[in-house]
Design an enzyme around this catalytic site. Structure first.
Site, PDB file in Angstrom:
ATOM      1  N   LYS A   1      19.646  53.908  35.176  1.00 23.43           N
ATOM      2  CA  LYS A   1      20.946  54.091  35.818  1.00 23.43           C
ATOM      3  C   LYS A   1      21.955  53.089  35.261  1.00 23.43           C
ATOM      4  CE  LYS A   1      19.660  51.080  39.678  1.00 23.43           C
ATOM      5  NZ  LYS A   1      19.470  50.975  41.133  1.00 23.43           N
TER       6      LYS A   1
ATOM      7  N   ARG B   1      18.781  51.076  54.243  1.00 19.89           N
ATOM      8  CA  ARG B   1      19.908  51.528  53.426  1.00 19.89           C
ATOM      9  C   ARG B   1      19.868  53.050  53.337  1.00 19.89           C
ATOM     10  NH1 ARG B   1      20.218  49.056  47.475  1.00 19.89           N
ATOM     11  NH2 ARG B   1      18.385  50.418  47.261  1.00 19.89           N
TER      12      ARG B   1
ATOM     13  N   TYR C   1      44.738  27.513  29.763  1.00 22.69           N
ATOM     14  CA  TYR C   1      45.631  27.740  30.895  1.00 22.69           C
ATOM     15  C   TYR C   1      45.436  26.678  31.973  1.00 22.69           C
ATOM     16  CZ  TYR C   1      46.834  32.412  29.185  1.00 22.69           C
ATOM     17  OH  TYR C   1      47.299  33.471  28.441  1.00 22.69           O
TER      18      TYR C   1
ATOM     19  N   MET D   1      41.597  36.248  28.722  1.00 19.30           N
ATOM     20  CA  MET D   1      41.243  37.652  28.585  1.00 19.30           C
ATOM     21  C   MET D   1      40.452  37.940  27.318  1.00 19.30           C
ATOM     22  SD  MET D   1      43.663  41.064  28.645  1.00 19.30           S
ATOM     23  CE  MET D   1      44.144  40.832  30.361  1.00 19.30           C
TER      24      MET D   1
END
Length: 357
Positions: free
Chosen positions: A34, A130, A253, A301
């Site tokens: 998955k 669940r 930053y 980023m």
């Protein structure tokens, strides 16, 4: 020089399957693929393993069809079950098995007009709370499914909630509930996923469902090498700059990191835009030229910065390993407070993929 790239090793993948077979020699394997095989590429993983396992487990119908369209002929199991009655004819003609965990699914199967009967796995809630029918409902669902013409075969499935806690007795409680609920009933059983395979031998039963250990990653914060596993994924990038940096000057930053010495700063071409976590603290290691160097400053980023040291010989184009055999992903996960599962599945499409032998 390459940008952010994951290298996926078929040799490591096959090796890990052999380790799993040694752990559970009498169980058949449903390989869990998955979430794009935990970020490893579902087409590659399923085709590599088809002759080594007995079936595949996925979460969604689209994932099952992706595996099937890749030429895989082994059974595929929908671990969450089908979402709509309209899915059932698709399951029927594609040899896709399904979990059943509620009355709506049972009713849909009974009403369906199917070309071929399907195999169903009755999900039993043994304590995860669940998905799954209650212990008191097992007999009802089992009898209804066994008497349904659209059902070819009924199996039983459950899931441990604390299998990675080796000192907890709750796993044994769940296992005993599962064994009691399925006693004297015809059908294969599966309850052991990765934690159960490694730590709870009595839970192996007819089928096991390896997930993260198949990819060479431990389900707990112990390196997978302790269990003989090899990481299938290595996340790499390249140094795109090596800069002289003066004592007392900040980096990145916010200027949150300030150098206490003259040094050299390396810039690695990867960032949170590639799925590398933005919240990694200063000091998180990256492996470059046979040693670990610390991240300094904030992850941006597209780039991270590392302190290479004043005497470094590193140069532009050198490879940087974010995680892999040299730097276990379990260690990065522990530093960041994330799970290894998250790190692997959060990589973004712009990260290149190389499949290697």
């Amino acid at each position: 020089m390459k940008p952010a790239t994951v290298k996926i090793s078929s040799v490591a993948l096959k090796h890990n399957i052999q380790i799993i077979k040694q752990k559970a020699p009498h169980s058949k394997i449903i390989a869990v693929v998955k979430a794009n095989a935990y970020g490893h590429g579902v087409e590659f993983v399923s085709s590599t393993l088809e002759n080594l396992v007995d079936g595949f487990g996925v979460a969604r119908l689209a994932e099952a069809l992706s595996v099937r369209s890749n030429g895989v002929t082994k059974p595929i199991l929908l671990l969450e079950g089908f979402f709509s009655p309209k899915d059932l004819p698709i399951l029927s003609v594609n040899n896709i098995q399904t979990v059943v965990h509620n009355q709506d699914q049972l009713d849909a199967i009974k009403r369906a007009n199917l070309e071929n009967p399907i195999k169903v796995w009755l999900k039993i809630d043994t304590g995860m709370h669940r998905l799954g029918v209650s212990l008191e409902e097992v007999d009802y669902y089992y009898n209804e499914l066994m008497n349904c013409p659209n059902v070819d075969e009924v199996g039983f499935v459950s899931h441990f909630s604390r299998a990675d806690e080796t000192d907890s007795d709750y796993t044994n409680i769940q296992l005993n509930r599962f064994l009691d609920a399925t006693k004297n009933k015809k059908g294969n059983r599966t309850i052991a996923a990765s934690g159960g395979i490694l730590f709870w031998e009595d839970s192996h039963l007819e089928y096991i469902r390896p997930g993260i250990i198949m990819y060479g990653v431990s389900p707990i914060n112990i390196p997978s090498s302790e269990y003989g596993l090899i990481p299938v994924m290595t996340l790499t990038s390249s140094l795109i700059a090596v800069r002289d940096h003066k004592k007392g000057e900040p980096v990145g930053y916010g200027g949150i990191w300030v150098s206490e010495r003259d040094t050299k700063i390396g810039v690695v071409a990867i960032g949170y835009g590639d799925g590398y976590p933005r919240n990694v603290p200063a000091g998180t290691p990256i492996y470059i030229n046979g040693r670990r160097v610390p991240i300094v400053g904030r992850v941006s980023m597209d780039m991270v910065t590392v302190d290479l040291g004043p005497d470094c010989k590193d140069k532009v184009g050198d490879e940087a390993v974010l995680w892999g055999k040299e730097l276990p992903i379990e260690e990065v996960a522990e530093i960041t407070g994330l799970l290894s599962y998250e790190l692997m599945t959060k990589l973004t499409p712009r990260v290149l993929t190389e499949y290697v032998d």
